[in-house]
Enzyme design. Sequence first.
Site, PDB file in Angstrom:
ATOM      1  N   GLN A 259       0.957  -1.258  -0.064  1.00  0.00           N
ATOM      2  CA  GLN A 259       0.114   0.000  -0.202  1.00  0.00           C
ATOM      3  C   GLN A 259       0.894   1.241   0.124  1.00  0.00           C
ATOM      4  O   GLN A 259       0.608   2.490  -0.668  1.00  0.00           O
ATOM      5  CB  GLN A 259      -0.863   0.011   1.301  1.00  0.00           C
TER       6      GLN A 259
ATOM      7  N   GLU B 240      -3.336   9.230  -1.498  1.00  0.00           N
ATOM      8  CA  GLU B 240      -2.567  10.127  -0.632  1.00  0.00           C
ATOM      9  C   GLU B 240      -1.680  11.137  -1.470  1.00  0.00           C
ATOM     10  O   GLU B 240      -0.675  11.532  -0.617  1.00  0.00           O
ATOM     11  CB  GLU B 240      -1.946   9.182   0.423  1.00  0.00           C
TER      12      GLU B 240
ATOM     13  N   ASP C 153       4.285   0.284   4.358  1.00  0.00           N
ATOM     14  CA  ASP C 153       2.835   0.047   4.887  1.00  0.00           C
ATOM     15  C   ASP C 153       2.294  -1.156   4.010  1.00  0.00           C
ATOM     16  O   ASP C 153       2.099  -0.872   2.933  1.00  0.00           O
ATOM     17  CB  ASP C 153       1.806   1.012   4.823  1.00  0.00           C
TER      18      ASP C 153
ATOM     19  N   GLU D 108       4.800  -1.511   8.312  1.00  0.00           N
ATOM     20  CA  GLU D 108       3.518  -1.462   9.118  1.00  0.00           C
ATOM     21  C   GLU D 108       2.721  -2.729   8.414  1.00  0.00           C
ATOM     22  O   GLU D 108       2.842  -3.088   7.210  1.00  0.00           O
ATOM     23  CB  GLU D 108       2.728  -0.145   8.521  1.00  0.00           C
TER      24      GLU D 108
ATOM     25  N   ASP E 208      -1.126  -1.709  12.770  1.00  0.00           N
ATOM     26  CA  ASP E 208      -2.134  -0.455  12.257  1.00  0.00           C
ATOM     27  C   ASP E 208      -3.803  -1.259  12.377  1.00  0.00           C
ATOM     28  O   ASP E 208      -4.427  -1.096  13.479  1.00  0.00           O
ATOM     29  CB  ASP E 208      -1.990   0.026  10.942  1.00  0.00           C
TER      30      ASP E 208
ATOM     31  N   LYS F 178      -4.751   6.364  15.147  1.00  0.00           N
ATOM     32  CA  LYS F 178      -5.475   7.059  14.238  1.00  0.00           C
ATOM     33  C   LYS F 178      -6.740   7.340  15.105  1.00  0.00           C
ATOM     34  O   LYS F 178      -7.436   6.371  15.639  1.00  0.00           O
ATOM     35  CB  LYS F 178      -6.024   6.172  13.114  1.00  0.00           C
TER      36      LYS F 178
ATOM     37  N   ARG G  42      -5.830   9.553   7.564  1.00  0.00           N
ATOM     38  CA  ARG G  42      -6.249   8.368   6.884  1.00  0.00           C
ATOM     39  C   ARG G  42      -6.228   8.720   5.195  1.00  0.00           C
ATOM     40  O   ARG G  42      -5.851   9.787   4.929  1.00  0.00           O
ATOM     41  CB  ARG G  42      -7.924   8.470   6.984  1.00  0.00           C
ATOM     42  N   SER G  43      -6.531   7.593   4.435  1.00  0.00           N
ATOM     43  CA  SER G  43      -6.461   8.015   3.232  1.00  0.00           C
ATOM     44  C   SER G  43      -7.478   9.096   2.509  1.00  0.00           C
ATOM     45  O   SER G  43      -7.383   9.903   1.574  1.00  0.00           O
ATOM     46  CB  SER G  43      -6.661   6.920   2.167  1.00  0.00           C
TER      47      SER G  43
ATOM     48  N   LYS H 101       2.654  10.490  10.219  1.00  0.00           N
ATOM     49  CA  LYS H 101       2.535   9.853   8.810  1.00  0.00           C
ATOM     50  C   LYS H 101       1.078  10.539   8.240  1.00  0.00           C
ATOM     51  O   LYS H 101      -0.045  10.321   8.880  1.00  0.00           O
ATOM     52  CB  LYS H 101       2.104   8.337   8.814  1.00  0.00           C
TER      53      LYS H 101
HETATM   54  C1  2PG Z   1      -3.081   3.384   6.537  1.00  0.00           C
HETATM   55  C2  2PG Z   1      -4.002   4.368   6.195  1.00  0.00           C
HETATM   56  C3  2PG Z   1      -3.197   5.634   5.995  1.00  0.00           C
HETATM   57  P1  2PG Z   1      -6.587   4.103   5.235  1.00  0.00           P
HETATM   58  O1  2PG Z   1      -3.378   2.041   6.167  1.00  0.00           O
HETATM   59  O2  2PG Z   1      -2.106   3.506   7.198  1.00  0.00           O
HETATM   60  O3  2PG Z   1      -2.221   5.318   4.879  1.00  0.00           O
HETATM   61  O4  2PG Z   1      -5.107   3.943   5.086  1.00  0.00           O
HETATM   62  O5  2PG Z   1      -6.873   5.490   5.988  1.00  0.00           O
HETATM   63  O6  2PG Z   1      -7.012   3.830   3.956  1.00  0.00           O
HETATM   64  O7  2PG Z   1      -6.781   2.971   6.284  1.00  0.00           O
HETATM   65 MG    MG Z   2      -1.826   1.089   7.620  1.00  0.00          MG
END
Ligand code: 2PG
Ligand code: MG
Length: 437
Positions: free
Chosen positions: A165, A207, A244, A287, A314, A339, A368-369, A390
């Site tokens: 990702q 992103e 990640d 990650e 995560d 988050k 978040r994305s 991040k």
């Molecule tokens: C992640 C986040 C941010 P998402 O996986 O760490 O890059 O992605 O917000 O889509 O969960």
């Molecule tokens: Mg992640």
Amino acid sequence: MAGTISDVIARRVWDSRGHPTVEVEIVTDGGATGRAIAPAGASRGTREAVDLRDGGTALSGLDVQAALDNVRRRIAPALKGMDATEQAEVDAAILALDGSVLKDSLGGNAVVAASLAVLHAGAAAKAVPLWRHCADLSGAAPSLPLPEIQIFGGGAHAGRRVDIQDFMVMVPGAATFDEAMAATAEIYRAAGSLMHRKGRLVGVADEGGWWPVFDHNEEALETLVRAIEDAGETPGERVVISLDVAASEFGAKGRYRLALEDRELGRDEMIGLLGRWIADYPIASIEDPLAEDDPEGMRDFTAEFGARVQIIGDDYLVTKADLVTAAAADGACNAVLIKVNQVGTVSEALDCLKAARAAGYGTIVSARSGETEDVSISHMAVGFGAGQLKVGSFARSERMAKWNECLRIAEVLGQEAFVAGKPLAATGWADRKQGAA
Ligand code: 2PG
Ligand code: MG
């Protein structure tokens, strides 16, 4: 009292993917106001707080009218009269009102926007910057985080063009936060030029990282190393790579399907693949290397590589204090992504941070994305003394707003507040002079 909440306003605004989301504005008796917007993830853990979406056909079912309604009809009456500077009390009231594990009663989007708006109002009522209020709440010494910045997007943020990702860089050898920004700007641009020369520059992912037109996953790593070199750096010296994997997106029950390469790996093969990448590339942080349902894999991976790379949970830990404590006892991961919307409230995110600190885990505050102009997380990273931040790539204003906010805070805090490579010290990155593959 200056911080007494007198009004709670909810409105529909739009995020960086053009999706509807929840904004909450808090007004206090003293005239102080606070405003915050809920972000939204695309790669989501199954144990994270659930956003309330209206369903149906309009706006692809993503509208948030029910969540807005919950702010107006349920959260607002409960919060009026409470003191916005007492974050823990307000968050406890919101949680009591919700009463569910996944925040699917009020909606995670309603909960996080309300909790963050209160945080802003609390700071405004005290007439201090948000990062200072966060530091008061956390008891930590404020510090400027080491940024983790995406160069190539992937996975759920790039139409699954590649499986991994995030291909990111960190500049632990930078002397200042500003220096880390400038070094990243050079690498980001060098990566774009490389893609252009290959005829593969087609735009950016969710992103802001370059769209990953690669034949196999490792080609992204090879290209990243080349971009770091083209930017005048020696990979592994001032600059390191961070990934990640977001393995829950393509792995389950100990099997990992790399669609781009049309092959499926067992748990041990997946660990073997990542191990080879760690040996061949200057990777200092990974990650979600294994899926959220693979504690055995996470344990094995941590036992084998935990002394030389930061291993971040995560989807695996979803910003929950109890999961961090359990993972630490289990020997899985050595760092946690923070988050706020993944768990729900600011106070729960802070609890997670404290549990991480007690367990000796690293902490990375993360966007978040799906993001907006909201820069709350920049202040939280500083005021919580998290050490790392991040927020995605080095393009698109919902990302740049957060980096730029850190630059403003740096002016006040002074460059000596920059943590530089300290959060990665245990990985031995500074002693290892790895060459490129
Ligand atoms: C992640 C986040 C941010 P998402 O996986 O760490 O890059 O992605 O917000 O889509 O969960
Ligand atoms: Mg992640």
